[in-house]
Enzyme design. Structure first.
Site, short mmCIF file in Angstrom:
data_model
loop_
_atom_site.label_atom_id
_atom_site.label_comp_id
_atom_site.label_asym_id
_atom_site.label_seq_id
_atom_site.Cartn_x
_atom_site.Cartn_y
_atom_site.Cartn_z
N SER A 578 -23.50 20.85 45.39
CA SER A 578 -22.41 20.13 46.06
C SER A 578 -21.22 21.05 46.20
O SER A 578 -21.08 22.04 45.46
CB SER A 578 -22.02 18.89 45.24
OG SER A 578 -20.81 18.35 45.68
N TYR A 591 -19.29 14.07 37.38
CA TYR A 591 -20.07 14.55 38.53
C TYR A 591 -19.83 16.05 38.75
O TYR A 591 -20.78 16.83 38.91
CB TYR A 591 -19.70 13.75 39.77
CG TYR A 591 -20.39 14.18 41.03
CD1 TYR A 591 -21.72 13.84 41.26
CD2 TYR A 591 -19.73 14.95 41.99
CE1 TYR A 591 -22.37 14.23 42.43
CE2 TYR A 591 -20.36 15.35 43.15
CZ TYR A 591 -21.69 14.99 43.36
OH TYR A 591 -22.32 15.39 44.51
#
Length: 702
Positions: A578, A591
């Site tokens: 990501s 996250y």
């Protein structure tokens, strides 16, 4: 034949109501598809059918007789009208005056083009003369196990007479071509009451005055052979009895999963990648565990269609699951494979002609393992599976022939002359160039989601086989059906796994190895997303992110690494991370931390994998909303609320405007990055990152 086939006759599936409204050409397709739909009649790509049909000549307007015959390389089970070659019968018969002898066989095939009716581009089969010269309107040629068991017997002529009387004749072995066409014509002309004949070591020809007559003669003839074999086999010990008992099903598959990657690596290092298939069906287990295995396996197959798929002989690996483990078998594999290659090369040198094609891949196609089953390897999964089916046909033939008589394989020189026939070589040369990922096997976690499915489609477009791994069983099956419909059932597999569970991931990779033979590409893609300020982040939320995004990626990449190491032909591990692997975001500490760990894990894998040719790289997406199950849940609602938006569409616009390029990022974009790292184009890239985020200055890698 297996026990079921011995007592189960073929069903007459001809439907008069369906046939009534069909044209002669469509009836030929109907008849062909009926015959090809039952593997006891003929296997995939085997046999051919024909009809002689009166048609209007497009040049003269006159009615002429046209031979419709299955074209080269077709399959009667799935053939359509465009799969048939069409030839003027008068021109085909005119070639008989040109033919001067067997030295002209290959030359005659080239002359078929001069007989083409209506500019049909379908290449003609080498069996064209066999159909065309028989003076009956409809002809079937098939390879039923029951018939070949008789044809491959030492006393096949006497058995044919005993079973069929004068209704079905017999001709000795002859390679298909013009000469055999003359033999068939002579028999049919001299025996007007006959309905067909058995070709020694080859198969069955039947004919009829109507399409239905021809079909029913074929089915009826095979059924007589099935009944005869069943009666003669009753009470007899098959294959000399059992020598090695089958292992339990779970053990058989585990042994196959351990062996296949090692074999695949050994046979793929100096040539194209191979894909594998495992078969532990009852008839295979009976044969590989029998006392007759050592005597029968070296004889090879008899039917040319079987032989072309399975090579001169299988490789038998000495093994007894009752006293040995796979660890006992692995050390001897390199020597066993080298011995087979040397034997195959010697066979080539003994039999080659001055104009023979060069030696082809000397590795075995079929590997027989007592107590375990059969492995087959080929350039693609479908061919590997079909090779296994053909050898299973050969087992059925050996079973029947050795029970009622003595089995005989094709003589070595005849086998070579078929395998290295210049016409077969020409067929191979006409095959399209393999796609860039042909022969490669990919494993994708989170495979049923947006990025996972887009990646699967992209890799499969370039020829890869893909194992979709996901935690959602229902979506898994839907995904499999979608991919199978587009790319073929052989090219896609599915396996359930929770990536946080070590046993589940180990089992998933074992299933991948047993299904396809190994692994070349691993895409770590399973994911979740969460948002919470640091002070509100619970330990449970933190652990969930770490479990799935960090531990899950570790377990997946570790098992992929182990499997690739066993194969010893390199590989590519791709982690879908990501933007947040590079740049932190407020309110997402769990996250972001987990994603950052993926990035560093990939670098560690790159370091340890480099000496083994195993590459590891990262694709960093950002804001991929379309098709994402993650964004459809709580995460999407949270992100939309944080930007004061009421829908994902509005949120997508926010992210589009946030990017430097003002463009949305889609799953297909991420798939392109994955395809790059999966391909040889990136063969000199490891430890690298591709950002696919439409531009985010904060995430520029440094």
């Amino acid at each position: 034949m297996d026990a079921h086939d011995q007592v189960s006759v073929l069903e007459n599936r001809w439907d008069d109501a369906t046939a009534a409204g069909l044209s002669p050409e469509a009836l030929l397709v109907y008849r062909s598809n009926l015959l090809g739909s039952d593997k006891r009649i003929t296997n995939y790509g085997g046999g051919n059918t024909s009809s002689k049909i009166a048609m209007r000549d497009p040049l003269t307007g006159e009615t002429v007789e046209v031979l419709w015959v299955k074209g080269s390389g077709g399959d009667i089970g799935s053939i359509k009208l465009d799969g048939f070659a069409t030839l003027y019968m008068d021109k085909l018969h005119a070639l008989r005056g040109i033919y001067k002898g067997t030295d002209q066989e290959d030359e005659m095939v080239g002359l078929y083009n001069h007989c083409t009716f209506n500019l049909n581009p379908r290449a003609t089969s080498i069996d064209t003369a066999l159909h065309g010269f028989i003076n009956h309107p409809h002809v079937d040629h098939v390879h039923p196990d029951a018939i070949i068991a008789i044809a491959a017997s030492a006393d096949s002529r006497a058995l044919t007479q005993e079973i069929f009387g004068d209704e079905i004749g017999w001709v000795p072995w002859r390679r298909p071509g013009f000469e055999l066409g003359f033999w068939l014509k002579k028999f049919a002309d001299e025996n007007p009451k006959a309905k067909g004949l058995v070709l020694e070591a080859h198969g069955l020809f039947t004919w009829g005055e109507t399409q239905k007559d021809c079909y029913e003669t074929t089915v009826g003839t095979i059924n007589k052979a099935i009944a005869f074999l069943a009666e003669r086999s009753r009470g007899k010990v098959i294959f000399g009895g059992e020598r090695i008992a089958p292992a339990a099903p779970e053990e058989r598959r585990a042994v196959a999963a351990s062996l296949m990657p090692v074999i695949r690596g050994l046979i793929s290092r100096e040539g194209p990648l191979k894909l594998g298939h495992f078969d532990d069906s009852p008839e295979v287990l009976e044969f590989v565990g029998s006392k007759a295995l050592a005597a029968l396996a070296p004889l090879g197959t008899s039917c040319p269609d079987h032989f072309l798929r399975t090579k001169i002989a299988p490789l038998v690996l000495d093994f007894d699951p009752a006293t040995q483990t796979v660890a006992d078998l692995l050390p001897g594999l390199p020597a066993a494979l080298e011995t087979y290659r040397a034997g195959y090369t010697a066979y080539y040198e003994r039999c080659k002609h001055a104009n023979s094609p060069k030696l082809r891949d000397p590795n075995a196609v079929v590997y027989l393992i007592p107590g375990i089953g059969m492995l087959t390897f080929a350039a693609d999964k479908a061919t590997a599976r079909i090779a296994g089916e053909f050898y299973r046909n050969a087992i059925n033939v050996m079973r029947g022939a050795s029970t009622i008589s003595t089995y005989r394989g094709l003589p070595e020189q005849e086998a070579f002359d078929i395998e290295y026939w210049l016409l077969e070589e020409a067929k191979l040369q006409r095959m399209p160039k393999p796609r860039s990922l042909a022969g490669k096997i990919a494993f994708i976690t989170g495979g049923a989601g947006g990025i996972g499915m887009a990646s699967a489609r992209r890799l499969m477009q370039d020829g890869a086989c893909v194992m979709i791994c996901d935690i959602d069983r229902e979506v898994l099956e839907t995904s499999r059906q979608e991919l199978a419909k587009t790319f073929g059932a052989d090219t896609v597999g599915t396996v359930w796994a929770d990536v946080t569970k070590e046993d589940a991931i180990i089992a998933a990779f074992r299933e991948t190895a047993a299904t396809f033979g190994g692994l070349d590409v691993c895409v770590c893609n399973a994911g979740i997303a969460s948002a919470a300020p640091l002070e509100d982040t619970s330990l449970a939320l933190w652990q969930k992110n770490i479990d799935i995004l960090s531990t899950g990626y570790f377990l997946t990449s570790r098992e992929a690494f182990r499997l690739m190491k066993d194969q010893a032909i390199g590989g590519s591990i791709i982690m879908v991370a990501s933007k947040n692997a590079l740049v932190a975001s407020p309110g997402a500490s769990a996250y972001c931390t987990a994603k950052a760990s993926e990035l560093h894990l990939s670098r560690c894998v790159a370091l340890e994998g480099a000496p083994l040719g195993i590459r590891s790289n990262v694709v960093n997406p950002d804001a991929v909303l379309r098709g994402s199950r993650i964004w459809k849940g709580e995460w999407g609602d949270q992100r939309a609320a944080s930007y004061q938006k009421s829908s994902l569409e509005e949120l997508d616009e926010v992210y589009r405007q946030r990017s430097l390029l003002k463009r949305s990022v889609y799953p297909e974009d991420i798939a392109e990055g994955i395809a790059f790292f999966a391909s040889e184009i990136s063969s000199k890239s490891t430890g690298n990152i591709i950002n696919i985020d439409a531009g985010n200055a904060n995430a520029f890698s440094r």
